[in-house]
Design an enzyme around this catalytic site. Structure first.
Site, short mmCIF file in Angstrom:
data_model
loop_
_atom_site.label_atom_id
_atom_site.label_comp_id
_atom_site.label_asym_id
_atom_site.label_seq_id
_atom_site.Cartn_x
_atom_site.Cartn_y
_atom_site.Cartn_z
N LYS A 110 0.83 -1.21 0.00
CA LYS A 110 0.00 0.00 0.00
C LYS A 110 0.86 1.26 0.00
CE LYS A 110 -4.36 -1.83 1.31
NZ LYS A 110 -5.32 -2.19 2.33
N LYS A 192 -3.92 -10.41 -7.19
CA LYS A 192 -5.21 -10.79 -6.60
C LYS A 192 -6.32 -9.84 -7.05
CE LYS A 192 -5.17 -8.09 -2.41
NZ LYS A 192 -5.56 -7.83 -1.08
N LYS A 195 -10.51 -4.50 -5.04
CA LYS A 195 -11.48 -3.46 -5.41
C LYS A 195 -10.83 -2.13 -5.73
CE LYS A 195 -12.88 -3.77 -0.64
NZ LYS A 195 -13.93 -4.26 0.23
P1 AMP Z 1 -10.80 -6.20 2.12
O1 AMP Z 1 -11.62 -5.88 0.93
O2 AMP Z 1 -9.35 -6.02 1.85
O3 AMP Z 1 -11.28 -5.56 3.37
O4 AMP Z 1 -10.92 -7.77 2.30
C1 AMP Z 1 -12.00 -8.38 2.94
C2 AMP Z 1 -11.80 -9.87 3.00
O5 AMP Z 1 -11.77 -10.43 1.69
C3 AMP Z 1 -10.50 -10.30 3.68
O6 AMP Z 1 -10.74 -11.43 4.46
C4 AMP Z 1 -9.60 -10.63 2.53
O7 AMP Z 1 -8.61 -11.57 2.87
C5 AMP Z 1 -10.58 -11.21 1.52
N1 AMP Z 1 -10.11 -11.02 0.13
C6 AMP Z 1 -9.82 -9.84 -0.46
N2 AMP Z 1 -9.43 -10.03 -1.73
C7 AMP Z 1 -9.48 -11.37 -1.96
C8 AMP Z 1 -9.21 -12.21 -3.11
N3 AMP Z 1 -8.81 -11.69 -4.27
N4 AMP Z 1 -9.38 -13.54 -2.96
C9 AMP Z 1 -9.79 -14.08 -1.79
N5 AMP Z 1 -10.07 -13.36 -0.69
C10 AMP Z 1 -9.92 -12.02 -0.76
#
Ligand code: AMP
Ligand code: TRP
Length: 325
Positions: A110, A192, A195
């Site tokens: 980040k 990965k 968003k």
């Molecule tokens: P965040 O959007 O970063 O707050 O992520 C929320 C949850 O989604 C967390 O548990 C992340 O580990 C999971 N996550 C985010 N991106 C991915 C992805 N590409 N594949 C699998 N899990 C994800």
């Protein structure tokens, strides 16, 4: 067992978030005491829109509900409404080694992505996450693979606290899904799904069928034309096969067989259809819930009250142990 997890309210949630994290929540809430948090204090460590924050929080709650989190079974609440999260984070910061924070992959990524926004909050992000988990004395944390390192650091912090001040916290286990812990981007299958990238790289839970179709049909594929799972040689097709298998429940081997000799085009068409069908109930529930703001707010309010009771009790204990009362 007590389960804790959270997602940052940064707008929409994508298939990676769902398959990596939320899908596990839905299964876990049947058997365990679950607490799911909308982590707005984490969301402000990267650039965000102040005007959209309240809407994003409400949207996140709607997403949890539309995805199947049951407010009768699980606590859903907003992190910043419980002041104990920041209080405990400060205290845990005093026992967290600086070097551990600096070596976190997410911090490095980040910081590289937003060089103009490398604030102390971004560095301390994992301490606040440890605080979220420890405040509720959670035993297990269902997340995607990218958050595993943060949960490990939480274990280190919990262990250190217990050694220094007396046994207080469980050392929480990370819970990763067997498949789907890392769903890759549609436009660059070596990264990965995230968003904060281009919308074409993500399938959002509430995308229209037309958008899903378009995104899948234009997803990056690999050379050759055989639908075969091979992450090193065919990262694009392998990612699509993983998604296909997760949304249909069919093993990858069977899907490979089904598309043998048919080429990528046919395969993508089949996948688009399967994803559209899989997400149909989510779209329907979300539509219904967006007209029920009052209901969603009431759930957050109740969640706040239930979470607060637990948080206050833990803080009382921690203050005593640290000699602060
Ligand atoms: P965040 O959007 O970063 O707050 O992520 C929320 C949850 O989604 C967390 O548990 C992340 O580990 C999971 N996550 C985010 N991106 C991915 C992805 N590409 N594949 C699998 N899990 C994800
Ligand atoms: N850091 C997590 C993410 O980016 C979100 C999060 C914050 C979290 N606090 C948490 C996840 C506690 C699990 C437990 O996805």
């Amino acid at each position: 067992m007590r389960i804790f997890s959270g997602i940052r309210p940064t707008g929409n949630i994508h298939l990676g978030n769902y398959l990596g994290a939320v899908k596990q929540w839905i299964a876990l809430q049947e058997k365990h005491e679950c607490i799911f948090c909308i982590v707005d204090l984490h969301a402000i460590t990267t650039p965000y829109s102040r005007e959209e924050m309240q809407k994003n929080i409400l949207d996140a709650a709607t997403i949890y509900l539309a995805a199947g989190v049951d407010p009768e079974k699980a606590i859903i609440f907003v992190q910043s409404e419980i002041k104990e999260h920041t209080e405990l984070a400060w205290l845990l910061g005093t026992i967290t080694p600086m070097g551990e924070l600096q070596r976190m992959t997410q911090f490095k990524e980040k910081a590289k992505k937003h060089p103009e926004y490398v604030n102390a909050g971004l560095l301390n992000y994992p301490i606040l996450m440890a605080s979220d988990i420890m405040l509720y004395k959670a035993d297990a944390v269902p997340v995607g693979k990218d958050q595993e390192q943060h949960v490990e650091l939480t274990r280190t912090i919990a262990k250190k606290f217990n050694q220094k001040f007396g046994k207080t916290f469980p050392e929480p286990e990370v819970v990763l899904p067997e498949t789907g812990a890392k769903i890759m981007s549609l436009t660059n299958p070596k990264k990965k799904m995230s968003k904060s990238d281009d919308a074409r790289s993500c399938i959002f839970l509430f995308d229209t069928p037309e958008d899903i179709q378009k995104k899948i049909m234009s997803a990056e594929t690999d050379s050759g034309k055989d639908v075969i799972y091979n992450v090193t040689k065919k990262p694009g097709i392998s990612n699509l096969l993983t998604i296909y298998s997760l949304v249909t429940g069919n093993p990858i081997k069977e899907i490979e067989k089904e598309y043998k000799g048919k080429g990528y085009g046919e395969f993508k068409k089949g996948l688009a259809k399967a994803v559209i069908e899989y997400l149909e109930p989510f779209r329907r529930k979300q539509k219904e819930l967006t007209t029920r703001d009052v209901y969603v707010k009431e759930i957050l309010n109740q969640g706040k009250m239930r979470a607060q009771t637990i948080a206050q009790a833990t803080m009382q204990e921690v203050r005593e142990e640290m000699g602060l009362t």
